[in-house]
Design a protein around this motif. Structure first.
Motif, PDB file in Angstrom:
ATOM      1  N   GLU A 448       0.948  -1.599  -0.133  1.00  0.00           N
ATOM      2  CA  GLU A 448       0.389   0.250  -0.550  1.00  0.00           C
ATOM      3  C   GLU A 448       0.433   1.334   0.131  1.00  0.00           C
ATOM      4  OE1 GLU A 448      -3.285   0.464   2.809  1.00  0.00           O
ATOM      5  OE2 GLU A 448      -3.759  -1.665   2.513  1.00  0.00           O
ATOM      6  N   ALA A 450       2.538   4.627   0.748  1.00  0.00           N
ATOM      7  CA  ALA A 450       2.352   5.744   1.887  1.00  0.00           C
ATOM      8  C   ALA A 450       1.560   6.656   1.617  1.00  0.00           C
ATOM      9  CB  ALA A 450       3.554   6.167   2.614  1.00  0.00           C
ATOM     10  N   GLN A 451       1.129   7.688   2.332  1.00  0.00           N
ATOM     11  CA  GLN A 451      -0.149   8.578   1.808  1.00  0.00           C
ATOM     12  C   GLN A 451       1.093  10.072   1.595  1.00  0.00           C
ATOM     13  OE1 GLN A 451      -1.299  10.200   5.676  1.00  0.00           O
ATOM     14  NE2 GLN A 451      -2.614  12.064   4.138  1.00  0.00           N
ATOM     15  N   GLY A 452       0.752  10.386   0.422  1.00  0.00           N
ATOM     16  CA  GLY A 452       1.163  11.679  -0.165  1.00  0.00           C
ATOM     17  C   GLY A 452       2.082  10.782  -1.595  1.00  0.00           C
TER      18      GLY A 452
END
Length: 835
Positions: A448, A450-452
């Motif tokens: 998954e 990571a954010q950003g």
């Protein structure tokens, strides 16, 4: 006259009788000597010479007695008697020599027979178990054949050596009788063998093999024995049981394996010194150590290399693991060691000194009990520079054979590689350099995003031929915020050298340091900029796809600030070599000057220009494609310590636990960490599964200064947090670091002390530990080096009169720099082996 004649006659008779008496005993004595020697030879061969000498001495005494009785005889007769005695002695000596030679010949003959018989037995025993069983099954099926084979055995047995006769006696087989009770005797042998020790079992197996050889259905005559012999099936079964017990013991070891095991154990016992536990002892006069000495110690312990002149390693073969724990910030001054003092380069019991003189090192509560002695260790370098301590510790000279191998590989691979695909980094190289890796390329990365973060989508398979890959050069400039490095500018250049994207970016977090000396960014340049990282990522998706090869220099840092994972990377810092080889990387400025004859990054005050750097990378890539393979590379005489251990005959595995990237390192496992706590957590499993582990603790680095207070975007002052230097964009110059407070240093000492204690508790027994700081405080050196560098840059474009006095670098400054470098080279090291 008559009286005189009578006297003469009596003297003559007496002389003749004496002569006869002398001759007769001598011959008798000679016969006695021969008889005694023959008798002694039958009883005891070793006493033959002594008995012969004893008899010879007795004979000589008798001769002497005879001579005493013949004193009245004439002088010429005395001379004759003495000559005969000498001749007898010579004959006796000659006979002794002959007997001795005969004895030696017999001994040699017996040894030769024993050797031939032993070789014969070894050859038979070398056959596998199945072959033995098959041969035993070939024993004649009738009892008569077995009987007759046994009856034919005595002649051959008694004609062999005494050892073979004794072997047959131990087997309790009556071979001399020639009876037909072979089966019964054979069964009796097997039953008795079972109750005997290992030596009897081995002899039984040899006898059975001899029995099989002497037995032959074709040559054995028909026996006349009765039905008292055992059946062939039961005999064969008993033979199989005895043979299986003979060849393999309860531990599954054969006789040969047991013998080798005993030999090895005796060798280990002979090698053990002292109490048998491994230990380090630094030899007197060799206490002044270098980082190369510590590196060589690792190679010596884990491989087969000559002994080191400066240290004695007791029971080296019992050392199972080696750990290098690198802790920057442990200066000699902490332990009251001064380079100019007489004991500066000797092993010092530091705890007593620190407790007496005081200082921050008193906070090392656990270290005092774990590592009693400390030594000064010197880093490599020249009079104006210090070579990287980590590179010195993790690089070893190439062996001669490896040099020849690499030279031959280079000669055999001279063709041009005109496609950029030939130079893209492999998955292993991406991992080593800590590049962000797309999920579809490496199943070990989190699945998954990571954010950003974004990644280049994988091209779907079609029947159409995919278009050729194109190159785009990329370079970024960064600043420092509370989140670390953030993007301030990004530039993309195509293969034609044209700029296809160049944008200033405002970080999401307030800026703590513009890093102007590297990025060229200032508050004025970013004033009014509204573009954010998310906006840049949208544009990158349009320009970069699965058919794009990104070109750059140390691109892992650029990819991290862009939060972009891409599969195809052409990195000029890896494709082109540093003159000293891996793990060193060449600088972009040096590459431009060396291969493009171009001067870049020449304006020190204005910093770097991302457009200039990206264009340089593209030109270097295109130059590489036009040259033969090996262009821009160097045949090195150094290699990674991890590679050296892996090339050992018994390959050694290794693990690297660090926050830094080491280009060219070939550790079996690389573990990236963000804090000392992560190191303590990761190390137990790493040392359990690897032979060599490198780990770094960074909390003590505050002793060499911390980042200065910086202003935020609003002009307010903010204290910069301590962080690991992980790349060019985020690196803080040592010259810019300020002194930490005593309280901060003591807190760091307690933190490192606790980490060291936890690490030692997790180590298995017989682990060798090398704890070192690598070097000392180099802030003064860095400040003077930057002054020198600035002066040299100004002198290229200005005359000496035009350079301000404060920017000049005089001879006195050079001497002070030499002294500062020498001080900064000195670190500390501790050596121990966990019991």
């Amino acid at each position: 006259m008559g009286g005189i004649d009578k006297k003469r006659k009596r003297a003559k008779d007496s002389s003749e009788e004496g002569k006869k008496a002398k001759q007769v005993p001598a011959s008798v004595a000679g016969e006695d000597i021969i008889a005694s020697a023959q008798k002694t030879s039958k009883k005891d061969k070793t006493g033959k010479k002594k008995d012969a000498e004893r008899e010879t001495n007795n004979s000589t005494d008798n001769n002497n007695a005879s001579q005493e009785s013949e004193r009245p005889a004439k002088k010429h007769k005395k001379d004759e008697t003495s000559e005969q005695s000498v001749q007898r002695e010579k004959k006796a000596d000659k006979k002794d020599k002959k007997d001795k030679k005969d004895k030696e010949d017999r001994v040699k003959k017996e040894k030769k027979e024993k050797k031939e018989k032993k070789e014969k037995r070894d050859k038979k025993q070398s056959k596998d178990q199945s072959g033995k069983e098959a041969s035993l099954l070939a024993v004649p099926s009738s009892s008569d054949n077995i009987d007759t084979s046994l009856s034919s055995t005595p002649s051959s047995t008694h004609g062999s050596s005494p050892e073979a006769m004794q072997l047959d006696m131990n087997m309790d087989v009556d071979l001399s009788s020639g009876t037909t009770k072979a089966g019964k005797g054979l069964t009796k042998t097997v039953v008795e063998v079972k109750s005997k020790g290992k030596k009897s079992l081995d002899r039984a197996a040899e006898s059975e093999a001899d029995l099989k050889k002497t037995s032959s259905p074709k040559s054995a005559p028909t026996g006349s024995g009765s039905g008292t012999s055992a059946t062939p099936n039961s005999s064969t079964k008993d033979i199989d049981v005895a043979l299986s017990q003979t060849t393999v013991d309860a531990n599954g070891l054969t006789k040969k394996e047991r013998k080798l095991l005993k030999i090895k154990q005796r060798q280990l016992n002979r090698k053990s010194e002292g109490d048998g536990e491994p230990a380090f002892t630094i030899k007197e006069g060799h206490e002044r150590l270098t980082l190369k000495d510590l590196r060589d110690l690792v190679v010596f312990v884990l491989t087969e290399t000559p002994s080191l002149p400066w240290i004695q390693v007791l029971n080296k073969f019992k050392i199972e693991k080696v750990l290098i724990l690198y802790v920057a910030g442990l200066d000699p001054s902490l332990f009251h060691l001064h380079l100019k003092s007489p004991d500066a380069h000797k092993s010092v019991a530091w705890a007593d000194r620190v407790n007496k003189l005081g200082g921050p090192a008193m906070a090392f509560e656990h270290l005092q009990g774990l590592l009693e002695h400390v030594n000064v260790v010197m880093a490599a370098g020249d009079k104006f520079r210090i070579h990287s301590p980590t590179n010195t510790l993790l690089s070893v000279p190439l062996s001669l054979s490896e040099k020849v191998k690499r030279e031959n590989e280079k000669k055999n691979n001279t063709a041009k590689k005109t496609k950029p695909e030939n130079y893209i980094l492999s998955l292993a190289e991406l991992r080593e350099s800590d590049f962000p890796i797309p999920r579809y390329l490496d199943p070990n990365v989190p699945q998954e995003l990571a954010q950003g973060w974004i990644e280049t989508p994988k091209l779907k398979k079609t029947t159409l031929t995919p278009p050729p890959k194109t190159m785009i050069a990329l370079d970024c400039e960064m600043c420092r915020t509370e989140d670390g490095s953030e993007l301030t500018r990004v530039t993309l250049i195509n293969e034609k050298g044209e700029s296809i994207y160049d944008q200033l970016v405002m970080p999401d977090k307030p800026i703590l340091d513009y890093l102007t000396q590297y990025s060229g960014m200032t508050a004025a340049r970013l004033e009014g900029v509204t573009t954010r990282l998310a906006d840049v990522q949208k544009e990158l998706k349009k320009l970069i796809n699965f058919n794009t090869i990104l070109v750059g220099h140390s691109l892992e840092n650029d990819m991290k600030v862009l939060k972009l994972a891409h599969p195809f990377i052409f990195d000029t810092s890896i494709v082109y070599h540093h003159t000293r080889g891996p793990p060193y990387r060449p600088g972009l400025k040096w590459l431009a000057q060396k291969w493009l004859h171009r001067a870049i990054q020449s304006n020190v005050e204005r910093g770097h220009d991302s457009a200039e750097d990206a264009l340089t990378c593209m030109d270097l890539a295109k130059l590489k494609l036009t040259k033969p393979t090996g262009f821009g590379e160097y045949v090195q005489d150094q290699e990674s310590l991890f590679s050296r251990l892996a090339r050992f005959n018994n390959p050694r595995t290794s693990a690297l636990i660090d926050s830094d990237s080491f280009a060219g390192q070939s550790a079996s496992t690389t573990i990236r960490v963000a804090s000392d706590k992560d190191v303590v957590k990761a190390l137990p499993e790493a040392i359990k599964t690897h032979d060599f582990v490198w780990a770094r603790l960074r909390d003590m680095e505050i002793n060499h200064g911390k980042a200065p207070a910086a202003t935020t975007g609003s002009g307010e002052s903010a204290e910069a947090p301590q962080f690991a230097d992980t790349g060019r964009g985020s690196k803080i110059s040592s010259a810019a670091k300020v002194q930490a407070s005593d309280k901060e240093i003591q807190e760091a000492i307690r933190s490192v002390d606790g980490s060291i204690k936890a690490i030692f508790d997790s180590l298995p027994a017989r682990t060798a530990v090398i704890l070192t700081s690598g070097q000392g405080d180099h802030r003064t050196t860095s400040r003077m080096q930057e002054r020198q560098k600035k002066f040299l840059e100004l002198s290229k474009t200005h005359s000496l009169e035009d350079i301000p006095e404060e920017d000049r670098f005089h001879e006195e400054d050079e001497k002070r720099l030499e002294e500062a470098v020498e001080m900064a080279k000195s670190g500390v090291c501790f050596l121990t082996i966990k019991r």
